[in-house]
Write a protein that holds these residues in place. Structure first.
Motif: not given
Length: 134
Positions: A6-11
């Motif tokens: 999820i953090w990678w997608v947000l980035a």
């Protein structure tokens, strides 16, 4: 979906947002100045100072948020890798901006972006370390 994904997608989403703003010729300082003058009624130096402050705070906030997303995406050496990747993206974004009509690139903006990312990550890290002690 794992939290790290999820953090990678947000980035990635944040990088796309930054890219789109950079690609927009209307995102120039003179255009934001006109908007500030229209909204606030300020003119001349006062509007210019407010424009400068808003634009620089936008750099700090946006790249700070990107730094936080990347900080949470990495497992080890979070601060260094997140800061390095954010700074690298900031530099590539300024280069991209130099290719857009009516836009200019600035090394100072890369430094501001890099500093904003580091500051945001250090604040988040301090908050979470403080909560772990409670």
């Amino acid at each position: 979906m794992k939290k790290q994904t999820i953090w990678w997608v947000l980035a990635i989403i944040m990088c796309i947002i930054i890219y789109n703003f950079t690609a927009a010729p209307e995102s120039t300082g003179s255009n934001t100045l006109k908007i500030i003058e229209r909204i606030t009624g300020l003119k001349g130096e006062a509007a210019g100072v407010l424009n400068f402050i808003i634009r620089k705070l936008a750099h700090i906030s946006v790249f700070g948020l990107l730094g936080i997303f990347l900080y949470n995406a990495f497992r080890k050496n979070k601060i260094f890798f997140a800061w390095f990747l954010t700074t690298l993206y900031a530099a590539s974004d300024e280069y991209h901006q130099s290719l857009v009509p009516n836009r200019t690139a600035s090394v100072c903006d890369v430094l501001l972006d890099s500093g904003g990312a580091l500051l945001a990550m250090l604040i988040i890290r301090a908050i979470f370390k403080g909560k772990q002690k409670e």
